[in-house]
Design an enzyme around this catalytic site. Structure first.
Site, PDB file in Angstrom:
ATOM      1  N   GLY A 176     -57.080  55.096  69.719  1.00  0.00           N
ATOM      2  CA  GLY A 176     -58.334  55.705  69.271  1.00  0.00           C
ATOM      3  C   GLY A 176     -58.211  56.569  68.032  1.00  0.00           C
ATOM      4  CB  SER A 177     -55.759  56.929  65.265  1.00  0.00           C
ATOM      5  OG  SER A 177     -55.721  55.655  64.679  1.00  0.00           O
ATOM      6  CG  ASN A 178     -59.291  53.366  62.889  1.00  0.00           C
ATOM      7  OD1 ASN A 178     -59.496  53.599  61.703  1.00  0.00           O
ATOM      8  ND2 ASN A 178     -58.258  52.630  63.291  1.00  0.00           N
ATOM      9  CG  LEU A 235     -57.378  44.549  71.649  1.00  0.00           C
ATOM     10  CD1 LEU A 235     -55.994  44.503  72.287  1.00  0.00           C
ATOM     11  CD2 LEU A 235     -57.268  44.258  70.159  1.00  0.00           C
ATOM     12  CG  ASN A 294     -63.577  44.299  64.270  1.00  0.00           C
ATOM     13  OD1 ASN A 294     -63.111  45.229  64.936  1.00  0.00           O
ATOM     14  ND2 ASN A 294     -62.856  43.237  63.936  1.00  0.00           N
ATOM     15  CG  HIS A 344     -58.720  41.904  61.141  1.00  0.00           C
ATOM     16  ND1 HIS A 344     -58.423  41.569  62.448  1.00  0.00           N
ATOM     17  CD2 HIS A 344     -57.825  41.243  60.362  1.00  0.00           C
ATOM     18  CE1 HIS A 344     -57.403  40.739  62.462  1.00  0.00           C
ATOM     19  NE2 HIS A 344     -57.006  40.518  61.212  1.00  0.00           N
ATOM     20  CG  ASP A 367     -60.634  38.963  63.474  1.00  0.00           C
ATOM     21  OD1 ASP A 367     -61.146  40.031  63.837  1.00  0.00           O
ATOM     22  OD2 ASP A 367     -59.545  38.549  63.913  1.00  0.00           O
ATOM     23  CD  GLU A 399     -57.009  50.246  60.558  1.00  0.00           C
ATOM     24  OE1 GLU A 399     -57.076  49.047  60.796  1.00  0.00           O
ATOM     25  OE2 GLU A 399     -56.592  51.075  61.395  1.00  0.00           O
TER      26      GLU A 399
HETATM   27  C1  GRF Z   1     -56.551  49.379  64.094  1.00  0.00           C
HETATM   28  O1  GRF Z   1     -55.440  49.028  63.344  1.00  0.00           O
HETATM   29  C2  GRF Z   1     -57.692  48.414  63.861  1.00  0.00           C
HETATM   30  O2  GRF Z   1     -57.645  47.811  62.618  1.00  0.00           O
HETATM   31  C3  GRF Z   1     -57.466  47.362  64.904  1.00  0.00           C
HETATM   32  O3  GRF Z   1     -56.963  48.070  66.004  1.00  0.00           O
HETATM   33  C4  GRF Z   1     -56.307  49.242  65.569  1.00  0.00           C
HETATM   34  C5  GRF Z   1     -56.821  50.391  66.368  1.00  0.00           C
HETATM   35  O4  GRF Z   1     -56.061  51.548  66.165  1.00  0.00           O
HETATM   36  N1  GRF Z   1     -58.662  46.609  65.128  1.00  0.00           N
HETATM   37  P1  GRF Z   1     -56.536  52.928  66.779  1.00  0.00           P
HETATM   38  O5  GRF Z   1     -56.699  52.745  68.268  1.00  0.00           O
HETATM   39  O6  GRF Z   1     -57.808  53.290  66.127  1.00  0.00           O
HETATM   40  O7  GRF Z   1     -55.444  53.899  66.451  1.00  0.00           O
END
Ligand code: GRF
Length: 286
Positions: A107-109, A180, A197, A199, A240, A269
Protein backbone atom coordinates in the site's frame (compact mmCIF):
# COMPACT_ATOMS: atom_id res chain seq x y z
CA UNK A 1 -27.21 12.45 -33.08
CA UNK A 2 -30.29 11.21 -31.17
CA UNK A 3 -28.50 8.00 -30.33
CA UNK A 4 -25.54 9.96 -29.00
CA UNK A 5 -27.86 12.01 -26.78
CA UNK A 6 -29.62 8.86 -25.53
CA UNK A 7 -26.25 7.40 -24.63
CA UNK A 8 -24.92 10.61 -23.07
CA UNK A 9 -27.97 11.24 -20.91
CA UNK A 10 -28.64 7.54 -20.30
CA UNK A 11 -32.32 7.83 -21.37
CA UNK A 12 -34.66 5.90 -23.65
CA UNK A 13 -36.38 7.16 -26.80
CA UNK A 14 -39.57 8.41 -25.13
CA UNK A 15 -37.71 10.26 -22.40
CA UNK A 16 -35.43 11.86 -24.99
CA UNK A 17 -38.53 13.14 -26.81
CA UNK A 18 -39.93 14.61 -23.57
CA UNK A 19 -36.57 16.24 -22.81
CA UNK A 20 -36.32 17.79 -26.28
CA UNK A 21 -39.91 19.09 -25.99
CA UNK A 22 -38.99 20.65 -22.65
CA UNK A 23 -35.96 22.34 -24.18
CA UNK A 24 -38.01 23.65 -27.12
CA UNK A 25 -40.99 24.92 -25.12
CA UNK A 26 -38.78 26.19 -22.28
CA UNK A 27 -36.70 28.11 -24.84
CA UNK A 28 -39.77 29.65 -26.50
CA UNK A 29 -41.25 30.60 -23.14
CA UNK A 30 -37.96 32.27 -22.19
CA UNK A 31 -37.95 34.31 -25.42
CA UNK A 32 -41.58 35.33 -24.98
CA UNK A 33 -41.26 36.27 -21.30
CA UNK A 34 -37.99 38.11 -22.00
CA UNK A 35 -39.61 40.28 -24.66
CA UNK A 36 -42.66 41.05 -22.48
CA UNK A 37 -40.42 42.11 -19.60
CA UNK A 38 -38.23 44.24 -21.85
CA UNK A 39 -41.33 46.00 -23.23
CA UNK A 40 -42.29 46.89 -19.67
CA UNK A 41 -39.02 48.84 -19.31
CA UNK A 42 -40.07 51.18 -22.13
CA UNK A 43 -36.47 51.23 -23.45
CA UNK A 44 -35.77 52.01 -27.08
CA UNK A 45 -34.71 49.03 -29.24
CA UNK A 46 -31.00 49.76 -29.57
CA UNK A 47 -27.74 47.92 -28.75
CA UNK A 48 -28.31 48.31 -25.00
CA UNK A 49 -31.80 46.82 -25.37
CA UNK A 50 -30.33 43.71 -27.00
CA UNK A 51 -27.57 43.33 -24.39
CA UNK A 52 -30.15 43.56 -21.59
CA UNK A 53 -32.47 41.17 -23.43
CA UNK A 54 -29.71 38.55 -23.77
CA UNK A 55 -28.81 38.90 -20.09
CA UNK A 56 -32.47 38.57 -19.12
CA UNK A 57 -33.13 35.44 -21.18
CA UNK A 58 -29.92 33.86 -19.85
CA UNK A 59 -31.24 34.36 -16.32
CA UNK A 60 -34.81 33.32 -17.16
CA UNK A 61 -33.95 30.20 -19.17
CA UNK A 62 -33.16 27.80 -16.28
CA UNK A 63 -36.39 28.75 -14.49
CA UNK A 64 -38.52 28.43 -17.63
CA UNK A 65 -37.04 25.05 -18.49
CA UNK A 66 -37.49 23.79 -14.92
CA UNK A 67 -41.12 24.95 -14.93
CA UNK A 68 -41.90 23.22 -18.23
CA UNK A 69 -40.03 20.07 -17.14
CA UNK A 70 -42.65 19.58 -14.40
CA UNK A 71 -45.40 19.22 -17.02
CA UNK A 72 -43.36 16.69 -19.01
CA UNK A 73 -42.40 14.71 -15.89
CA UNK A 74 -38.73 15.60 -16.42
CA UNK A 75 -38.01 17.75 -13.35
CA UNK A 76 -35.48 15.27 -12.00
CA UNK A 77 -33.52 15.18 -15.23
CA UNK A 78 -33.47 18.95 -15.62
CA UNK A 79 -32.58 19.77 -12.03
CA UNK A 80 -29.57 17.42 -12.37
CA UNK A 81 -28.73 18.82 -15.81
CA UNK A 82 -28.80 22.44 -14.64
CA UNK A 83 -26.80 21.58 -11.53
CA UNK A 84 -24.06 20.05 -13.70
CA UNK A 85 -24.03 23.06 -16.03
CA UNK A 86 -23.74 25.36 -13.00
CA UNK A 87 -20.87 23.30 -11.60
CA UNK A 88 -19.05 23.28 -14.92
CA UNK A 89 -19.37 27.07 -15.11
CA UNK A 90 -18.15 27.33 -11.50
CA UNK A 91 -21.41 29.04 -10.48
CA UNK A 92 -22.37 26.17 -8.14
CA UNK A 93 -19.89 24.34 -5.88
CA UNK A 94 -18.56 21.07 -7.27
CA UNK A 95 -19.37 17.97 -5.22
CA UNK A 96 -16.69 16.32 -3.14
CA UNK A 97 -15.23 13.40 -5.13
CA UNK A 98 -15.15 10.24 -3.04
CA UNK A 99 -12.60 7.75 -4.26
CA UNK A 100 -11.96 4.11 -3.45
CA UNK A 101 -8.48 2.62 -3.63
CA UNK A 102 -8.32 -1.08 -4.51
CA UNK A 103 -5.06 -2.64 -3.32
CA UNK A 104 -3.76 -6.07 -2.32
CA UNK A 105 -0.22 -5.30 -1.18
CA UNK A 106 1.89 -3.08 1.04
CA UNK A 107 0.00 0.00 0.00
CA UNK A 108 2.85 2.47 -0.50
CA UNK A 109 1.00 4.02 -3.46
CA UNK A 110 -2.24 4.09 -1.46
CA UNK A 111 -0.36 5.92 1.29
CA UNK A 112 0.89 8.57 -1.15
CA UNK A 113 -2.62 9.08 -2.55
CA UNK A 114 -4.12 9.36 0.94
CA UNK A 115 -1.43 11.95 1.78
CA UNK A 116 -2.15 13.90 -1.39
CA UNK A 117 -5.81 14.39 -0.48
CA UNK A 118 -5.65 14.40 3.32
CA UNK A 119 -6.47 18.09 3.59
CA UNK A 120 -8.39 18.42 0.34
CA UNK A 121 -11.90 19.87 0.55
CA UNK A 122 -12.63 18.45 -2.92
CA UNK A 123 -11.42 14.83 -2.87
CA UNK A 124 -11.73 12.22 -0.11
CA UNK A 125 -10.20 8.77 -0.04
CA UNK A 126 -13.37 7.23 1.34
CA UNK A 127 -12.74 3.48 1.08
CA UNK A 128 -9.93 0.95 0.80
CA UNK A 129 -10.96 -2.24 -0.97
CA UNK A 130 -8.77 -5.28 -0.42
CA UNK A 131 -8.93 -9.02 -1.02
CA UNK A 132 -6.27 -9.94 1.59
CA UNK A 133 -7.05 -9.30 5.25
CA UNK A 134 -3.32 -9.47 6.14
CA UNK A 135 -2.19 -6.98 3.49
CA UNK A 136 -0.18 -3.97 4.67
CA UNK A 137 -2.72 -1.66 3.08
CA UNK A 138 -5.41 -2.84 5.55
CA UNK A 139 -3.32 -1.84 8.58
CA UNK A 140 -2.55 1.42 6.86
CA UNK A 141 -6.22 2.17 6.29
CA UNK A 142 -7.02 1.43 9.91
CA UNK A 143 -4.29 3.81 11.04
CA UNK A 144 -5.69 6.48 8.73
CA UNK A 145 -9.25 5.70 9.91
CA UNK A 146 -10.41 4.94 6.40
CA UNK A 147 -13.10 2.24 6.12
CA UNK A 148 -11.93 -1.05 4.64
CA UNK A 149 -14.06 -3.31 2.46
CA UNK A 150 -12.69 -6.85 2.44
CA UNK A 151 -13.88 -8.67 -0.64
CA UNK A 152 -14.03 -12.30 -1.63
CA UNK A 153 -13.80 -13.88 -5.07
CA UNK A 154 -17.25 -15.41 -5.44
CA UNK A 155 -19.23 -12.22 -4.94
CA UNK A 156 -16.68 -10.04 -6.78
CA UNK A 157 -16.68 -12.11 -9.95
CA UNK A 158 -20.03 -13.87 -9.91
CA UNK A 159 -22.14 -11.62 -7.72
CA UNK A 160 -22.74 -7.88 -7.86
CA UNK A 161 -18.99 -7.01 -7.65
CA UNK A 162 -19.74 -5.21 -4.34
CA UNK A 163 -21.53 -2.45 -6.24
CA UNK A 164 -23.95 -1.92 -3.39
CA UNK A 165 -21.16 -1.12 -0.91
CA UNK A 166 -19.43 1.18 -3.39
CA UNK A 167 -22.65 3.03 -4.09
CA UNK A 168 -23.54 3.21 -0.39
CA UNK A 169 -20.14 4.84 0.20
CA UNK A 170 -20.93 7.25 -2.66
CA UNK A 171 -17.77 6.30 -4.55
CA UNK A 172 -17.40 8.10 -7.87
CA UNK A 173 -13.86 7.13 -8.86
CA UNK A 174 -11.78 3.98 -8.39
CA UNK A 175 -8.00 3.75 -8.25
CA UNK A 176 -6.25 0.39 -8.56
CA UNK A 177 -2.91 0.58 -6.77
CA UNK A 178 -1.40 -2.89 -6.69
CA UNK A 179 -4.70 -4.74 -7.03
CA UNK A 180 -4.10 -8.12 -8.61
CA UNK A 181 -7.58 -9.33 -9.51
CA UNK A 182 -9.12 -8.57 -12.84
CA UNK A 183 -11.94 -6.02 -12.63
CA UNK A 184 -15.29 -7.67 -13.49
CA UNK A 185 -17.45 -6.21 -16.31
CA UNK A 186 -20.22 -5.24 -13.83
CA UNK A 187 -17.85 -2.79 -12.16
CA UNK A 188 -16.46 -1.43 -15.42
CA UNK A 189 -19.98 -0.78 -16.70
CA UNK A 190 -20.98 0.95 -13.47
CA UNK A 191 -17.85 3.17 -13.56
CA UNK A 192 -17.12 3.88 -17.24
CA UNK A 193 -13.71 5.57 -17.56
CA UNK A 194 -13.77 6.11 -13.84
CA UNK A 195 -11.40 3.26 -12.95
CA UNK A 196 -7.67 3.70 -13.40
CA UNK A 197 -4.68 1.46 -12.75
CA UNK A 198 -0.95 1.88 -12.39
CA UNK A 199 1.31 -0.68 -14.02
CA UNK A 200 5.03 -0.86 -13.22
CA UNK A 201 6.27 -1.00 -16.84
CA UNK A 202 5.88 0.82 -20.12
CA UNK A 203 2.74 -0.76 -21.57
CA UNK A 204 2.03 -2.36 -23.98
CA UNK A 205 5.31 -4.10 -23.08
CA UNK A 206 5.33 -6.37 -20.05
CA UNK A 207 1.61 -6.34 -19.41
CA UNK A 208 -1.08 -9.00 -19.21
CA UNK A 209 -1.95 -11.90 -16.95
CA UNK A 210 0.82 -12.88 -14.55
CA UNK A 211 2.78 -9.70 -15.24
CA UNK A 212 2.92 -8.01 -11.87
CA UNK A 213 5.50 -6.93 -9.28
CA UNK A 214 8.85 -8.71 -9.46
CA UNK A 215 7.78 -10.72 -12.53
CA UNK A 216 7.65 -7.51 -14.53
CA UNK A 217 10.99 -6.18 -13.30
CA UNK A 218 12.73 -9.53 -13.76
CA UNK A 219 11.46 -9.74 -17.34
CA UNK A 220 12.76 -6.22 -18.08
CA UNK A 221 16.19 -7.00 -16.58
CA UNK A 222 16.37 -10.36 -18.42
CA UNK A 223 15.53 -8.68 -21.73
CA UNK A 224 18.41 -6.22 -21.23
CA UNK A 225 16.14 -3.21 -21.89
CA UNK A 226 17.75 0.19 -21.42
CA UNK A 227 14.66 1.74 -19.87
CA UNK A 228 11.50 0.84 -17.98
CA UNK A 229 8.82 2.97 -16.36
CA UNK A 230 5.24 3.33 -15.25
CA UNK A 231 1.92 3.45 -17.08
CA UNK A 232 -1.25 4.94 -15.65
CA UNK A 233 -4.23 3.84 -17.71
CA UNK A 234 -8.00 3.44 -17.76
CA UNK A 235 -9.21 -0.04 -16.90
CA UNK A 236 -11.21 -2.15 -19.33
CA UNK A 237 -12.19 -5.83 -19.44
CA UNK A 238 -8.63 -6.96 -20.27
CA UNK A 239 -5.49 -6.94 -18.15
CA UNK A 240 -3.37 -3.78 -18.60
CA UNK A 241 -5.21 -2.80 -21.77
CA UNK A 242 -7.21 0.45 -21.45
CA UNK A 243 -6.25 3.85 -22.85
CA UNK A 244 -2.99 5.24 -21.51
CA UNK A 245 -3.28 8.40 -19.42
CA UNK A 246 0.35 8.91 -18.46
CA UNK A 247 3.77 7.27 -18.79
CA UNK A 248 7.17 8.11 -17.32
CA UNK A 249 10.42 6.20 -17.69
CA UNK A 250 13.70 5.50 -15.87
CA UNK A 251 16.98 4.17 -17.22
CA UNK A 252 17.82 0.52 -16.56
CA UNK A 253 21.58 0.07 -16.09
CA UNK A 254 23.48 -3.22 -16.52
CA UNK A 255 23.98 -3.56 -12.75
CA UNK A 256 20.23 -3.32 -12.08
CA UNK A 257 18.44 -6.30 -10.54
CA UNK A 258 14.69 -6.84 -10.30
CA UNK A 259 14.88 -5.46 -6.75
CA UNK A 260 16.81 -2.30 -7.60
CA UNK A 261 14.55 -1.66 -10.57
CA UNK A 262 11.49 -2.14 -8.34
CA UNK A 263 12.82 0.61 -6.08
CA UNK A 264 13.30 3.02 -8.96
CA UNK A 265 9.82 2.26 -10.27
CA UNK A 266 8.23 2.74 -6.88
CA UNK A 267 9.89 6.15 -6.56
CA UNK A 268 8.51 7.08 -9.99
CA UNK A 269 5.03 5.87 -9.03
CA UNK A 270 5.04 7.87 -5.81
CA UNK A 271 6.18 10.97 -7.65
CA UNK A 272 3.52 10.86 -10.37
CA UNK A 273 0.48 8.78 -9.40
CA UNK A 274 -1.10 11.14 -6.82
CA UNK A 275 -0.52 14.14 -9.10
CA UNK A 276 -2.07 12.42 -12.12
CA UNK A 277 -5.13 11.46 -10.05
CA UNK A 278 -5.45 15.06 -8.86
CA UNK A 279 -5.35 16.35 -12.43
CA UNK A 280 -7.88 13.77 -13.61
CA UNK A 281 -10.32 14.64 -10.83
CA UNK A 282 -9.85 18.37 -10.55
CA UNK A 283 -8.23 19.47 -13.79
CA UNK A 284 -4.81 21.05 -14.17
CA UNK A 285 -3.94 23.96 -11.92
CA UNK A 286 -5.66 22.41 -8.87
C1 GRF B 1 3.09 -1.07 -7.70
O1 GRF B 1 4.36 -1.29 -8.21
C2 GRF B 1 2.07 -0.96 -8.81
O2 GRF B 1 2.62 -0.50 -10.00
C3 GRF B 1 1.63 -2.37 -9.01
O3 GRF B 1 1.64 -2.92 -7.72
C4 GRF B 1 2.59 -2.25 -6.92
C5 GRF B 1 1.93 -1.87 -5.63
O4 GRF B 1 2.85 -1.41 -4.69
N1 GRF B 1 0.37 -2.41 -9.70
P1 GRF B 1 2.34 -0.79 -3.32
O5 GRF B 1 1.47 -1.82 -2.64
O6 GRF B 1 1.60 0.44 -3.64
O7 GRF B 1 3.59 -0.51 -2.54
Amino acid sequence: MFNRLKHKWKVGGLQLLLILCTFAIGGSLTGYAGKRLMNLTGLEKNALWFVLYILLVTLLWPFAVLLISVFFGQFRFFSGYLRKVGQRMNILPRPVRRIAIFASGAGSNAMKIIGEFRDSPKVVVALIVCNKPQAGVVALAEKERIPVLLIEKERFFRGDAYLRELQDADISFIVLAGFLWKVPPALIQAYPRKIINIHPALLPSYGGKGMYGQFVHQAVVDAGDSKSGITIHYVDEHYDNGDVIFQADVPVVPTDTAESLAQKIHALEHEHFPRVIRTLLLGSGN
